[in-house]
Structures are given as structure tokens and as C-alpha cells.
Design a protein around this motif. Structure first.
Motif, PDB file in Angstrom:
ATOM      1  N   PHE A  52       0.819  -1.370   0.047  1.00  0.00           N
ATOM      2  CA  PHE A  52      -0.009   0.131   0.026  1.00  0.00           C
ATOM      3  C   PHE A  52       0.944   1.218  -0.086  1.00  0.00           C
ATOM      4  CE2 PHE A  52      -2.251  -3.159   2.262  1.00  0.00           C
ATOM      5  CZ  PHE A  52      -3.476  -3.123   1.749  1.00  0.00           C
ATOM      6  N   VAL A  53       0.321   2.417  -0.368  1.00  0.00           N
ATOM      7  CA  VAL A  53       0.827   3.531  -0.380  1.00  0.00           C
ATOM      8  C   VAL A  53       0.150   4.423   0.656  1.00  0.00           C
ATOM      9  CG1 VAL A  53       1.565   5.652  -1.621  1.00  0.00           C
ATOM     10  CG2 VAL A  53       1.812   3.446  -2.595  1.00  0.00           C
ATOM     11  N   LEU A  54       1.093   5.238   1.752  1.00  0.00           N
ATOM     12  CA  LEU A  54       0.457   5.941   2.474  1.00  0.00           C
ATOM     13  C   LEU A  54       0.925   7.410   2.157  1.00  0.00           C
ATOM     14  CD1 LEU A  54      -1.130   6.228   5.213  1.00  0.00           C
ATOM     15  CD2 LEU A  54       1.067   6.156   6.360  1.00  0.00           C
ATOM     16  N   ARG A  55       0.099   8.387   2.004  1.00  0.00           N
ATOM     17  CA  ARG A  55       0.521   9.766   1.838  1.00  0.00           C
ATOM     18  C   ARG A  55       0.058  10.344   2.990  1.00  0.00           C
ATOM     19  NH1 ARG A  55      -2.768  12.474  -2.877  1.00  0.00           N
ATOM     20  NH2 ARG A  55      -1.404  11.297  -3.994  1.00  0.00           N
ATOM     21  N   VAL A  56       1.090  11.322   3.453  1.00  0.00           N
ATOM     22  CA  VAL A  56       1.077  11.980   4.805  1.00  0.00           C
ATOM     23  C   VAL A  56       1.107  13.338   4.083  1.00  0.00           C
ATOM     24  CG1 VAL A  56       2.061  12.855   6.848  1.00  0.00           C
ATOM     25  CG2 VAL A  56       2.112  10.284   6.218  1.00  0.00           C
ATOM     26  N   TYR A  57      -0.006  14.151   4.193  1.00  0.00           N
ATOM     27  CA  TYR A  57       0.273  15.557   3.662  1.00  0.00           C
ATOM     28  C   TYR A  57       0.774  16.545   4.276  1.00  0.00           C
ATOM     29  CZ  TYR A  57      -3.594  13.982   0.701  1.00  0.00           C
ATOM     30  OH  TYR A  57      -4.462  13.062  -0.226  1.00  0.00           O
ATOM     31  N   CYS A  58       1.338  17.191   3.838  1.00  0.00           N
ATOM     32  CA  CYS A  58       2.308  18.242   4.679  1.00  0.00           C
ATOM     33  C   CYS A  58       1.357  19.334   5.423  1.00  0.00           C
ATOM     34  CB  CYS A  58       2.848  19.107   3.682  1.00  0.00           C
ATOM     35  SG  CYS A  58       4.585  18.199   3.407  1.00  0.00           S
ATOM     36  N   TYR A  59       1.770  19.807   6.413  1.00  0.00           N
ATOM     37  CA  TYR A  59       0.931  20.756   7.353  1.00  0.00           C
ATOM     38  C   TYR A  59       0.677  21.907   6.680  1.00  0.00           C
ATOM     39  CZ  TYR A  59       0.069  23.671  11.388  1.00  0.00           C
ATOM     40  OH  TYR A  59      -0.785  24.472  12.303  1.00  0.00           O
ATOM     41  N   LYS A  60      -0.905  21.935   6.711  1.00  0.00           N
ATOM     42  CA  LYS A  60      -1.743  23.015   5.948  1.00  0.00           C
ATOM     43  C   LYS A  60      -1.600  23.123   4.460  1.00  0.00           C
ATOM     44  CE  LYS A  60      -2.454  26.103   9.743  1.00  0.00           C
ATOM     45  NZ  LYS A  60      -2.140  27.491  10.337  1.00  0.00           N
ATOM     46  N   TRP A  61      -1.072  22.047   3.869  1.00  0.00           N
ATOM     47  CA  TRP A  61      -0.820  22.098   2.420  1.00  0.00           C
ATOM     48  C   TRP A  61      -2.406  22.120   1.779  1.00  0.00           C
ATOM     49  CZ3 TRP A  61       1.497  23.545  -1.802  1.00  0.00           C
ATOM     50  CH2 TRP A  61       1.029  22.813  -3.127  1.00  0.00           C
ATOM     51  N   ARG A  62      -3.473  21.140   2.135  1.00  0.00           N
ATOM     52  CA  ARG A  62      -4.474  20.933   1.752  1.00  0.00           C
ATOM     53  C   ARG A  62      -5.566  20.602   2.748  1.00  0.00           C
ATOM     54  NH1 ARG A  62      -3.673  22.031  -3.112  1.00  0.00           N
ATOM     55  NH2 ARG A  62      -2.879  20.581  -4.746  1.00  0.00           N
ATOM     56  N   THR A  63      -6.772  21.302   2.595  1.00  0.00           N
ATOM     57  CA  THR A  63      -7.656  21.208   3.785  1.00  0.00           C
ATOM     58  C   THR A  63      -8.213  19.710   3.678  1.00  0.00           C
ATOM     59  OG1 THR A  63      -9.508  21.918   2.428  1.00  0.00           O
ATOM     60  CG2 THR A  63      -8.134  23.763   3.660  1.00  0.00           C
ATOM     61  N   LYS A  64      -8.832  19.491   4.761  1.00  0.00           N
ATOM     62  CA  LYS A  64      -9.645  18.209   4.932  1.00  0.00           C
ATOM     63  C   LYS A  64     -10.646  18.025   3.575  1.00  0.00           C
ATOM     64  CE  LYS A  64     -11.264  14.664   8.137  1.00  0.00           C
ATOM     65  NZ  LYS A  64     -11.560  14.626   9.233  1.00  0.00           N
ATOM     66  N   LEU A  65     -11.360  19.252   3.468  1.00  0.00           N
ATOM     67  CA  LEU A  65     -12.317  19.294   2.622  1.00  0.00           C
ATOM     68  C   LEU A  65     -11.644  18.983   1.029  1.00  0.00           C
ATOM     69  CD1 LEU A  65     -15.219  19.697   1.371  1.00  0.00           C
ATOM     70  CD2 LEU A  65     -14.784  22.243   1.365  1.00  0.00           C
ATOM     71  N   GLU A  66     -10.499  19.449   0.869  1.00  0.00           N
ATOM     72  CA  GLU A  66      -9.800  19.590  -0.400  1.00  0.00           C
ATOM     73  C   GLU A  66      -9.601  18.130  -0.703  1.00  0.00           C
ATOM     74  OE1 GLU A  66      -7.816  23.902  -1.248  1.00  0.00           O
ATOM     75  OE2 GLU A  66      -6.893  22.459   0.131  1.00  0.00           O
ATOM     76  N   ILE A  67      -8.952  17.363   0.426  1.00  0.00           N
ATOM     77  CA  ILE A  67      -8.521  15.842   0.094  1.00  0.00           C
ATOM     78  C   ILE A  67      -9.727  14.987   0.118  1.00  0.00           C
ATOM     79  CG2 ILE A  67      -7.603  13.951   1.771  1.00  0.00           C
ATOM     80  CD1 ILE A  67      -5.927  16.216   2.974  1.00  0.00           C
ATOM     81  N   GLU A  68     -10.872  15.270   0.955  1.00  0.00           N
ATOM     82  CA  GLU A  68     -12.189  14.509   0.531  1.00  0.00           C
ATOM     83  C   GLU A  68     -12.382  14.542  -0.747  1.00  0.00           C
ATOM     84  OE1 GLU A  68     -14.186  15.170   5.239  1.00  0.00           O
ATOM     85  OE2 GLU A  68     -14.668  16.439   3.493  1.00  0.00           O
ATOM     86  N   GLN A  69     -12.409  15.777  -1.426  1.00  0.00           N
ATOM     87  CA  GLN A  69     -12.818  15.820  -2.662  1.00  0.00           C
ATOM     88  C   GLN A  69     -12.028  15.167  -3.953  1.00  0.00           C
ATOM     89  OE1 GLN A  69     -13.926  20.114  -3.600  1.00  0.00           O
ATOM     90  NE2 GLN A  69     -15.501  19.863  -2.416  1.00  0.00           N
ATOM     91  N   GLU A  70     -10.855  15.302  -3.652  1.00  0.00           N
ATOM     92  CA  GLU A  70      -9.683  14.482  -4.080  1.00  0.00           C
ATOM     93  C   GLU A  70      -9.901  13.068  -4.271  1.00  0.00           C
ATOM     94  OE1 GLU A  70      -4.932  13.169  -3.540  1.00  0.00           O
ATOM     95  OE2 GLU A  70      -5.539  15.165  -2.795  1.00  0.00           O
ATOM     96  N   LEU A  71     -10.284  12.367  -3.003  1.00  0.00           N
ATOM     97  CA  LEU A  71     -10.471  11.100  -2.772  1.00  0.00           C
ATOM     98  C   LEU A  71     -11.679  10.688  -3.573  1.00  0.00           C
ATOM     99  CD1 LEU A  71      -9.672  10.630   0.890  1.00  0.00           C
ATOM    100  CD2 LEU A  71      -8.003  10.427  -1.258  1.00  0.00           C
ATOM    101  N   GLU A  72     -12.730  11.628  -3.648  1.00  0.00           N
ATOM    102  CA  GLU A  72     -14.060  11.557  -4.167  1.00  0.00           C
ATOM    103  C   GLU A  72     -13.737  11.393  -5.593  1.00  0.00           C
ATOM    104  OE1 GLU A  72     -17.949  14.193  -5.129  1.00  0.00           O
ATOM    105  OE2 GLU A  72     -17.482  13.753  -2.826  1.00  0.00           O
ATOM    106  N   LEU A  73     -12.813  12.276  -6.159  1.00  0.00           N
ATOM    107  CA  LEU A  73     -12.719  11.943  -7.482  1.00  0.00           C
ATOM    108  C   LEU A  73     -12.033  10.600  -7.849  1.00  0.00           C
ATOM    109  CD1 LEU A  73     -12.632  13.850 -10.183  1.00  0.00           C
ATOM    110  CD2 LEU A  73     -10.176  14.480  -9.650  1.00  0.00           C
TER     111      LEU A  73
END
Length: 177
Positions: A52-73
Motif C-alpha cells: 500500500f502507499v501511505l500519503r502524509v499531507y504536509c501541514y496546511k498544504w490541503r484542507t480536509k475538504l480538499e482531500i475529501e474531494q480528491e478522494l471522491e474524484l
């Protein structure tokens, strides 16, 4: 002695691996290895041939909403039978993990592993296949809107140039270019 605040950290492979194994109920013999740091940090979670690949987003790089929408896409593309890496749900039905890092809350997402390798030179057939896949992605996402920065010429050129002016002289050849 003064303790300085942290603006970026690299999370421990061992503790991060233990955290992920608990959240996803993975066997103890799964291994967590840092693969790459950058805008996001990438770790591989693996056991024998399973990865598996685990992505740890950098601090304040993306909001939780932006990540949710990326995952939805990504899930939309997966549902339309496109070969994409997709997010994995944890045992509580969550895609996004919150990690209390030294700099603050960082988000992490576990993804399926997309097997493959770098190709330095591609055949016409490979280029055609890539173009065909990109066309499918565009067709599926044509009317999809997400709450995220839209990178247009204003942001990429004009705003970037104005920010660079605070660091570099406008008389530099690179700035004139």
C-alpha cells in the motif's frame, strides 16, 4: 535552552506503521518504510507481495475538504473502471486519518499500490494508450467541480511573479524571461 517550533517534520516509520496497522487491522508483520519526502511524504506499507502507499499531507498544504474531494474524484474514476490508485477505508469507514504531528494536525490517506515502473522512452502504442486513458478521465470528470485552487495563468504566472519580486530583482535575466 529554548525549544523551537516545528514547521515540518518527518514522521517515524515505526510509530506511523504501528498506527496504520491498528487503524486498518493489518497483521503485525506489515512493514512501514519512508519512500519520499516532498510536498507530501510517501511511505510504503508492505508485507511480502502486498503493498500500500501511505500519503502524509504536509501541514496546511490541503484542507480536509480538499482531500475529501480528491478522494471522491479518485473513487469516481475507480467506479468507472479506470486503472487508478484509490483510497482504502479504515476499520471505522474513514479514508482520512488525522495525525497530531509536532507542527500540528496532518492528514494521512492509505492508497492501493499501482504497480509499474518508470519508462524513459515510450512507444507510439504506449503514448496512444495514455492519451486514451486521459480522454476517459476528462470525459468522466468534465462537469465535476471541486473546492480547490484552480491553477490558471493568473495564479501560475502573475501571482507567482509578484511573490518572486519580493525575493529577486526584476532586473535579473530569469525574471525578465
Amino acid at each position: 535552552m529554548v525549544t523551537f517550533p516545528v514547521i515540518a517534520s518527518t514522521l517515524s516509520e515505526k510509530e506511523l506503521g504501528d498506527f496504520i496497522k491498528k487503524r486498518y487491522e493489518l497483521a503485525d508483520d506489515y512493514n512501514c518504510k519512508l519512500y519520499r519526502t516532498g510536498v507530501n511524504h510517501t511511505y510504503f506499507i508492505s508485507k511480502n507481495e502486498t503493498k500500500f502507499v501511505l500519503r502524509v499531507y504536509c501541514y496546511k498544504w490541503r484542507t480536509k475538504l480538499e482531500i475529501e474531494q480528491e478522494l471522491e474524484l479518485l473513487n469516481l474514476l475507480k467506479e468507472n473502471s479506470l486503472s487508478v490508485s484509490y483510497p482504502i477505508l479504515d476499520t471505522k469507514g474513514n479514508f482520512i486519518q488525522e495525525i497530531n504531528a509536532p507542527e500540528g494536525i496532518r492528514y494521512a490517506v492509505l492508497f492501493s499500490f499501482a504497480a509499474g515502473e518508470k519508462m524513459r522512452f515510450m512507444s507510439k502504442e504506449t503514448c496512444y494508450s495514455i492519451g486514451k486513458l486521459m480522454a476517459k478521465i476528462h470525459t468522466i470528470t468534465e462537469n465535476k467541480k471541486i473546492e480547490r485552487v484552480y491553477y490558471d495563468s493568473e495564479i501560475l504566472l502573475n501571482q507567482s511573479y509578484h511573490i518572486l519580486k519580493t525575493y529577486f530583482s526584476e532586473g535579473l535575466d530569469e525574471m525578465n524571461f
